[in-house]
Write a protein that holds these residues in place. Structure first.
Motif, mmCIF file in Angstrom:
data_model
loop_
_atom_site.group_PDB
_atom_site.id
_atom_site.type_symbol
_atom_site.label_atom_id
_atom_site.label_comp_id
_atom_site.label_asym_id
_atom_site.label_seq_id
_atom_site.Cartn_x
_atom_site.Cartn_y
_atom_site.Cartn_z
ATOM 1 N N VAL A 161 -23.158 32.595 38.986
ATOM 2 C CA VAL A 161 -22.042 32.233 38.100
ATOM 3 C C VAL A 161 -20.857 31.746 38.922
ATOM 4 O O VAL A 161 -20.222 30.722 38.597
ATOM 5 N N LEU A 162 -20.534 32.458 40.003
ATOM 6 C CA LEU A 162 -19.398 32.076 40.835
ATOM 7 C C LEU A 162 -19.656 30.764 41.565
ATOM 8 O O LEU A 162 -18.750 29.938 41.727
ATOM 9 N N GLU A 163 -20.889 30.567 42.015
ATOM 10 C CA GLU A 163 -21.222 29.304 42.686
ATOM 11 C C GLU A 163 -21.124 28.128 41.716
ATOM 12 O O GLU A 163 -20.666 27.046 42.088
ATOM 13 N N ASP A 164 -21.533 28.326 40.466
ATOM 14 C CA ASP A 164 -21.405 27.263 39.465
ATOM 15 C C ASP A 164 -19.942 26.938 39.182
ATOM 16 O O ASP A 164 -19.614 25.829 38.740
ATOM 17 N N LEU A 165 -19.072 27.922 39.458
ATOM 18 C CA LEU A 165 -17.639 27.709 39.299
ATOM 19 C C LEU A 165 -17.050 26.992 40.509
ATOM 20 O O LEU A 165 -15.876 26.605 40.504
ATOM 21 N N GLY A 166 -17.862 26.812 41.543
ATOM 22 C CA GLY A 166 -17.390 26.186 42.774
ATOM 23 C C GLY A 166 -17.059 27.180 43.858
ATOM 24 O O GLY A 166 -16.510 26.804 44.904
ATOM 25 N N GLY A 167 -17.386 28.458 43.645
ATOM 26 C CA GLY A 167 -17.028 29.496 44.598
ATOM 27 C C GLY A 167 -18.005 29.603 45.751
ATOM 28 O O GLY A 167 -19.189 29.320 45.614
ATOM 29 N N ASP A 168 -17.502 30.036 46.893
ATOM 30 C CA ASP A 168 -18.319 30.245 48.086
ATOM 31 C C ASP A 168 -17.946 31.603 48.670
ATOM 32 O O ASP A 168 -16.960 31.730 49.404
ATOM 33 N N LEU A 169 -18.726 32.627 48.352
ATOM 34 C CA LEU A 169 -18.415 33.976 48.810
ATOM 35 C C LEU A 169 -18.529 34.108 50.320
ATOM 36 O O LEU A 169 -17.921 35.005 50.914
ATOM 37 N N ASP A 170 -19.296 33.245 50.960
ATOM 38 C CA ASP A 170 -19.490 33.343 52.397
ATOM 39 C C ASP A 170 -18.319 32.785 53.202
ATOM 40 O O ASP A 170 -18.231 33.014 54.405
ATOM 41 N N HIS A 171 -17.438 32.051 52.567
ATOM 42 C CA HIS A 171 -16.314 31.431 53.284
ATOM 43 C C HIS A 171 -15.030 31.611 52.471
ATOM 44 O O HIS A 171 -14.320 30.657 52.177
ATOM 45 N N GLN A 172 -14.715 32.858 52.142
ATOM 46 C CA GLN A 172 -13.573 33.085 51.261
ATOM 47 C C GLN A 172 -12.241 32.708 51.894
ATOM 48 O O GLN A 172 -11.306 32.329 51.195
ATOM 49 N N GLU A 173 -12.150 32.833 53.232
ATOM 50 C CA GLU A 173 -10.860 32.521 53.850
ATOM 51 C C GLU A 173 -10.525 31.043 53.691
ATOM 52 O O GLU A 173 -9.363 30.673 53.506
ATOM 53 N N THR A 174 -11.544 30.169 53.727
ATOM 54 C CA THR A 174 -11.274 28.751 53.512
ATOM 55 C C THR A 174 -11.147 28.445 52.029
ATOM 56 O O THR A 174 -10.404 27.548 51.634
#
Length: 712
Positions: free
Chosen positions: A419-432
């Protein structure tokens, strides 16, 4: 400064891998796999049975097999090459990450992080709970952010205890027999090319410790192990059991951790820029550094001041029993050989361990650490305030609050991550992500259908997992086939599901829900709007009152009125915790304020869009907003604990009756709880950054590490 520290190790065992698959060994011996599901899927594909039994890539490689079928499987080979390429890129490209970009060469050496326990993944059970899991998440995030970092701990060959709950609800204790060759561990190698070993002088003998390395992405974790042939049989078990009951054995462990840990870094040629004590268990590392300087000709005052400047300290508990204390006479006896040999004044050292209560018969590890570090923090804003009040007689510098976080890639479930990836999220690179596109601020854009279906998928996984665990548990109790068959119908995803899972210390009040049995029974068994509740947690083997709480909950779970709606899962570990934080609807936490320092399990739940129902304590005191969860009671505790318990129970029942149950069962035309979904979005959106270890580690770097490295 290099973006990560490389510790030479002995070669990985020869698993007779074909040349084209030799990269599997690199993957197996780096715990990068513990937070990258694609690596775990690769090893599960190699041998699903072994993976499910051991949850470790090393176990998969040790199993004898013919690799021909995999070599001839183009889909597998593409998957393998993709995973290996991503891993190699991760390890080689640290300079693109936060620390290197923002702070460049601001540290002249790594941060050395000392902790008594580490929770990285359930197959390496050298943790008991929140402190260890936080330390594991800290290491993973340091790796992700390319912070120069080395961690130090102990290798507990028998781990923390395994918990069984018997047919009467009594907690039973068993222990692992961990074998290094079956784990992602390799021996550290010293500059001479020999496996590294350190020694610590104790009365009448020398104790030796082997140094193992668990590689955590870019971060080496050094684990000291006294179960080596060089030691007397009486000394080999020193590092066997985490949080061993015997106080003298515990003191031996903490000497090995603190003194031996410093010596391990020296032997391996590591010169830290900053020393971080995560809790007081490792406080003897400060004395060891001072001893080194005294031997070089410094006076003790000058030596302690020099050590102090570069050392920082994190306190994790406001509970007095959680602050480590030892008999001062025993400390004198065990530390005398090292102190006398270096000319250190043992009376001065003991005086620096005088606690806030002024009891000279006790050596307080927290007091010693506070006096000999330049920066200190509590693990939430409220805890920072409480710690300052508690330790005013000791400190000459403020204890700040750096609120704990959790590592999202470890704790967010597969369905919610999609769900978060479909929103454009990247949990592996949160600082960027924070710098360019804060996806957590756009949770309102997640469609109802996608969010609800992801949540139901995670609830279904919990149901499947809990059914297997409970059937095994109750079969051991001798329950009938009829009772075991009833478990097929438990944890219906269409029923409101609440969980309470944490250490079963009495101040956490795990049984508060049963303060009024008649009232909660009516709520749970309502035929139209029922509730189901899942408990999990261990009490320390020496904590009889905590074990009594477990028995009380178990008895309710097997009562005629609540059976089939209330459950307690035994042997709480990281795997049980992941299923619960990902798969329930409400995360319940009801400690006595202000005794919960942080409470990171609620943060893990919130990141999975699970809604918190909690006392305003720890992280929830700052994390709660009126629309992202519920608060039990207020911020002014009653000194009468019985009255406070009753008042909190009444507010808990009121919230369930008037707000939570009605909101859950209020469905729209598509059968979805619209108002509940809105609150789920707020829960996730308000936690994914604010209570992540990425945010936490940025604060550690800028508020603690860099000032200490600069001597400020």
């Amino acid at each position: 400064m290099p973006f990560h520290l490389s510790i030479p190790t002995t070669p990985a065992p020869d698993h007779r891998l074909p040349p084209k698959l030799e990269g599997l060994s690199r993957l197996a011996y780096n715990m990068y796999w513990s937070w990258h599901p694609e690596v775990r899927q690769l090893f599960a594909r190699i041998d699903r049975r072994v993976w499910l039994n051991f949850r470790s890539p090393v176990a998969v490689l040790r199993a004898q097999r013919d690799w021909t079928s995999l070599l001839n499987d183009p889909d597998f080979m593409v998957q393998y090459e993709t995973v290996l390429r991503d891993f190699d890129h991760y390890m080689a490209n640290g300079r693109e990450h936060w620390f290197a970009r923002v702070h460049g060469d601001d540290l002249e050496g790594p941060v050395a992080y000392f902790c008594a326990e580490y929770g990285l993944q359930e197959s390496l059970p050298i943790y008991s709970g929140g402190l260890g899991v936080l330390a594991g998440d800290h290491c993973k995030t340091a790796s992700d952010m390319a912070l120069p970092f080395v961690a130090v701990g102990l290798f507990y060959r028998r781990g923390y205890f395994r918990q069984n709950i018997d047919a009467d609800g009594h907690q039973e204790h068993g222990y692992f027999n961990l074998q290094p060759e079956r784990l992602p561990l390799l021996r550290a190698v010293d500059p001479t090319g020999e496996p590294a070993t350190v020694s610590v002088e104790l009365p009448g003998r020398t104790v030796y410790a082997a140094v193992w390395v668990a590689q955590v992405g870019r971060v080496p974790l050094l684990l000291l192990d006294t179960d080596v042939p060089e030691n007397d049989e009486a000394d080999r078990p020193i590092t066997h059991i985490l949080y061993v009951r015997g106080r003298e054995m515990r003191l031996h462990q903490e000497l090995i951790l603190g003194v031996g840990g410093v010596r391990a870094l020296r032997k391996l040629g590591v010169d830290p820029a900053v020393w971080h004590l995560n809790e007081g268990h490792s406080a003897f590392m400060l004395a060891e550094q001072a001893r080194e300087l005294v031997l070089q000709g410094r006076g003790l005052d000058e030596a302690l001041e020099q050590v102090r400047k570069r050392a920082v300290f994190t306190i994790h508990t406001p509970v007095p029993a959680g602050n480590e204390r030892f008999d001062a006479g025993l400390v004198r006896e065990l530390t005398a050989p090292e102190a006398e040999a270096s000319g250190m004044d043992i009376d001065r050292i003991l005086a620096m361990g005088l606690g806030a209560d002024g009891d000279a018969s006790q050596f307080d590890m927290t007091a010693f650490a506070l006096r000999n570090t330049s920066h200190a923090n509590g693990v939430s804003q409220l805890h920072g305030q409480v710690a300052n009040e508690t330790w005013t007689p000791i400190i000459d510098h403020p204890i700040i609050g750096i609120t704990n976080g959790v590592h999202p890639p470890t704790w967010v479930g597969h369905a919610m991550r999609k769900v978060l990836e479909d929103l454009g999220g990247d949990l592996d690179h949160q600082e960027t992500e924070r710098e360019k596109d804060r996806f957590w601020e756009r949770m309102n854009l997640v469609p109802d259908k996608a969010l609800w279906e992801a949540h139901l998928q995670q609830k279904a996984r919990l149901r499947e997992y809990a059914t297997i665990r409970l059937r095994r548990q109750l079969a051991r109790h001798g329950e009938s086939p009829h009772v075991l068959g009833e478990l097929d119908d438990i944890l219906d995803p269409q029923v409101l599901t609440i969980s309470f899972a944490r250490r079963m210390a009495t101040y956490k009040r795990a049984a508060l829900l049963f303060s009024d049995v008649e009232r909660i029974t009516r709520l749970i068994t309502d035929p139209d709007r029922p509730i189901q509740v899942v408990f999990a947690g261990k009490a320390h083997p020496a904590d009889r009152p905590g074990q009594g709480v477990i028995q009380t909950i178990f008895e309710h779970s097997r009562s005629e009125a609540l059976r089939g709606r209330v459950f307690i899962l035994e042997d709480y570990d990281m795997r049980v915790g992941r299923h619960l934080v990902q798969g329930v609807d409400v995360w319940l936490n009801n400690p006595r304020r202000p005794l919960e320092a942080s409470g990171t399990s609620g943060q893990k739940a919130a990141m999975n869009a699970v809604i918190n129902l909690s006392i305003l304590d720890g992280w929830w005191d700052e994390g709660y907003h009126h629309d992202n969860g519920w608060a039990i009671g207020g911020r002014d505790p009653n000194p009468d604990e019985g009255a406070q318990d009753w008042a909190d129970a009444q507010d808990l029942y009121r919230l369930l009756e008037e707000e939570i149950v009605p909101m859950w069962y209020d469905r729209d035309a598509e059968g979805r709880p619209q108002r509940w979904l809105d609150r789920m979005r707020k829960a996730a959106g308000s936690s994914l950054w604010d209570f992540s270890t990425t945010r936490m580690l940025e604060e550690y770097v800028e508020d603690m590490y860099l000032p200490a490295a600069a001597g400020r």
